[in-house]
Design a protein around this motif. Structure first.
Motif, PDB file in Angstrom:
ATOM      1  N   GLY A  54       0.863  -1.182   0.000  1.00 41.32           N
ATOM      2  CA  GLY A  54       0.000   0.000   0.000  1.00 41.32           C
ATOM      3  C   GLY A  54       0.893   1.222   0.000  1.00 41.32           C
ATOM      4  N   PHE A  55       0.684   2.136  -0.947  1.00 41.96           N
ATOM      5  CA  PHE A  55       1.538   3.335  -0.940  1.00 41.96           C
ATOM      6  C   PHE A  55       0.719   4.565  -1.257  1.00 41.96           C
ATOM      7  N   GLY A  56       1.244   5.713  -0.852  1.00 39.85           N
ATOM      8  CA  GLY A  56       0.614   7.000  -1.130  1.00 39.85           C
ATOM      9  C   GLY A  56       1.673   7.885  -1.716  1.00 39.85           C
ATOM     10  N   LYS A  57       1.819   9.107  -1.162  1.00 40.43           N
ATOM     11  CA  LYS A  57       2.818  10.024  -1.736  1.00 40.43           C
ATOM     12  C   LYS A  57       4.174   9.867  -1.075  1.00 40.43           C
ATOM     13  N   ASP A  58       4.167   9.379   0.174  1.00 40.29           N
ATOM     14  CA  ASP A  58       5.471   9.389   0.883  1.00 40.29           C
ATOM     15  C   ASP A  58       5.682   8.150   1.748  1.00 40.29           C
ATOM     16  N   TYR A  59       4.922   7.085   1.496  1.00 41.55           N
ATOM     17  CA  TYR A  59       5.103   5.866   2.309  1.00 41.55           C
ATOM     18  C   TYR A  59       4.799   4.637   1.463  1.00 41.55           C
TER      19      TYR A  59
ATOM     20  N   TRP B  20     -13.022   8.428  -3.397  1.00 45.33           N
ATOM     21  CA  TRP B  20     -13.505   7.555  -4.464  1.00 45.33           C
ATOM     22  C   TRP B  20     -12.621   6.326  -4.463  1.00 45.33           C
ATOM     23  N   PHE B  21     -13.236   5.166  -4.666  1.00 42.95           N
ATOM     24  CA  PHE B  21     -12.479   3.898  -4.583  1.00 42.95           C
ATOM     25  C   PHE B  21     -12.835   3.009  -5.769  1.00 42.95           C
ATOM     26  N   ARG B  22     -11.813   2.333  -6.335  1.00 48.63           N
ATOM     27  CA  ARG B  22     -12.083   1.302  -7.330  1.00 48.63           C
ATOM     28  C   ARG B  22     -11.044   0.203  -7.215  1.00 48.63           C
ATOM     29  N   ARG B  23     -11.483  -1.046  -7.370  1.00 49.82           N
ATOM     30  CA  ARG B  23     -10.585  -2.198  -7.405  1.00 49.82           C
ATOM     31  C   ARG B  23     -10.425  -2.623  -8.859  1.00 49.82           C
ATOM     32  N   PHE B  24      -9.160  -2.664  -9.321  1.00 51.54           N
ATOM     33  CA  PHE B  24      -8.840  -3.111 -10.680  1.00 51.54           C
ATOM     34  C   PHE B  24      -8.236  -4.506 -10.575  1.00 51.54           C
ATOM     35  N   GLU B  25      -8.712  -5.444 -11.378  1.00 51.26           N
ATOM     36  CA  GLU B  25      -8.155  -6.799 -11.342  1.00 51.26           C
ATOM     37  C   GLU B  25      -7.509  -7.164 -12.673  1.00 51.26           C
ATOM     38  N   PHE B  26      -6.451  -7.993 -12.613  1.00 51.65           N
ATOM     39  CA  PHE B  26      -5.632  -8.267 -13.796  1.00 51.65           C
ATOM     40  C   PHE B  26      -5.388  -9.765 -13.938  1.00 51.65           C
ATOM     41  N   PRO B  27      -5.564 -10.319 -15.140  1.00 47.96           N
ATOM     42  CA  PRO B  27      -5.310 -11.743 -15.336  1.00 47.96           C
ATOM     43  C   PRO B  27      -3.827 -12.072 -15.230  1.00 47.96           C
ATOM     44  N   VAL B  48      -2.102  14.790  -9.660  1.00 52.28           N
ATOM     45  CA  VAL B  48      -3.119  14.166  -8.805  1.00 52.28           C
ATOM     46  C   VAL B  48      -2.522  12.852  -8.290  1.00 52.28           C
ATOM     47  N   HIS B  49      -2.306  12.784  -6.961  1.00 47.00           N
ATOM     48  CA  HIS B  49      -1.696  11.588  -6.378  1.00 47.00           C
ATOM     49  C   HIS B  49      -2.725  10.846  -5.508  1.00 47.00           C
ATOM     50  N   PRO B  50      -3.071   9.602  -5.895  1.00 45.78           N
ATOM     51  CA  PRO B  50      -3.978   8.838  -5.040  1.00 45.78           C
ATOM     52  C   PRO B  50      -3.447   8.763  -3.614  1.00 45.78           C
ATOM     53  N   ASP B  51      -4.351   8.769  -2.633  1.00 46.93           N
ATOM     54  CA  ASP B  51      -3.943   8.711  -1.233  1.00 46.93           C
ATOM     55  C   ASP B  51      -3.393   7.354  -0.882  1.00 46.93           C
ATOM     56  N   ASN B  52      -4.002   6.335  -1.480  1.00 49.68           N
ATOM     57  CA  ASN B  52      -3.505   4.985  -1.215  1.00 49.68           C
ATOM     58  C   ASN B  52      -3.748   4.108  -2.439  1.00 49.68           C
ATOM     59  N   ILE B  53      -2.715   3.387  -2.793  1.00 43.82           N
ATOM     60  CA  ILE B  53      -2.837   2.361  -3.822  1.00 43.82           C
ATOM     61  C   ILE B  53      -2.350   1.082  -3.172  1.00 43.82           C
ATOM     62  N   GLY B  54      -3.222   0.106  -3.081  1.00 41.55           N
ATOM     63  CA  GLY B  54      -2.837  -1.181  -2.505  1.00 41.55           C
ATOM     64  C   GLY B  54      -2.831  -2.212  -3.616  1.00 41.55           C
ATOM     65  N   PHE B  55      -1.712  -2.926  -3.800  1.00 44.27           N
ATOM     66  CA  PHE B  55      -1.709  -3.937  -4.868  1.00 44.27           C
ATOM     67  C   PHE B  55      -1.011  -5.194  -4.399  1.00 44.27           C
ATOM     68  N   LEU B  64      -8.899   7.765  -3.770  1.00 44.78           N
ATOM     69  CA  LEU B  64      -8.589   9.185  -3.999  1.00 44.78           C
ATOM     70  C   LEU B  64      -9.513  10.031  -3.125  1.00 44.78           C
ATOM     71  N   THR B  65      -8.928  10.849  -2.253  1.00 41.49           N
ATOM     72  CA  THR B  65      -9.767  11.745  -1.435  1.00 41.49           C
ATOM     73  C   THR B  65     -10.467  12.750  -2.331  1.00 41.49           C
ATOM     74  N   VAL B  66     -11.774  12.954  -2.080  1.00 39.17           N
ATOM     75  CA  VAL B  66     -12.528  13.916  -2.891  1.00 39.17           C
ATOM     76  C   VAL B  66     -12.212  15.323  -2.371  1.00 39.17           C
TER      77      VAL B  66
END
Lengths: 90, 90
Positions: A54-59, B20-27, B48-55, B64-66
């Motif tokens: 899980g990452f954001g802008k600085d972690y 706003w949240f979305r889960r993207f899935e990949f084969p 525009v930097h998402p607050d959290n990307i978990g993969f 992404l915070t609104v």
């Protein structure tokens, strides 16, 4: 089996859900990007893929499920020490 | 302000915590990697930097915070539609 947990890492969950966790923090976004690119290369080179990053802008929060076999645990230990070195040398 | 939420996106939290949240899935892992690289380029190009990307190995959760201002919400909408296109064309 008491694990020799490297500095900065903690254990989450237990049994089959047990994972090693570490939060990496970065003063600049560019260094986070370099770390994530290095991590992706390391995952592809070793075949060890963190369960969740899980990452954001600085972690970057990295979680790795602890495998059951001794051999795979050794691979996990190698991955973790190489990831730590990537962070320190970044 | 009722948001015109693009397909696949949902709202998490409320007030200042609304995102706003979305889960993207990949084969395949290779397509996840291409998506993440494209997302990083898009974030740097748009600021525009998402607050959290978990993969993990086959998914990416994007939050992404609104923002409060109309102008920033328009930038968010643009980022989201370009991210969706990146996923569809991947």
């Amino acid at each position: 089996m008491a694990e020799n947990l490297p500095a900065g890492w903690s254990i989450n969950g237990n049994g089959a859900e047990k994972s090693w966790f570490r939060r990496f923090e970065f003063p600049e976004y560019a260094r986070l990007r370099r770390f994530l690119d290095g991590l992706a290369e390391l995952a592809e080179a070793t075949g060890v893929h963190p369960d969740n990053i899980g990452f954001g802008k600085d972690y970057a929060n990295v979680s790795l499920t602890v495998p059951s076999s001794e051999e795979e645990q050794a691979r996990l230990g190698d991955f973790v020490s190489r990831l730590d070195r990537l962070f320190e040398e970044n």
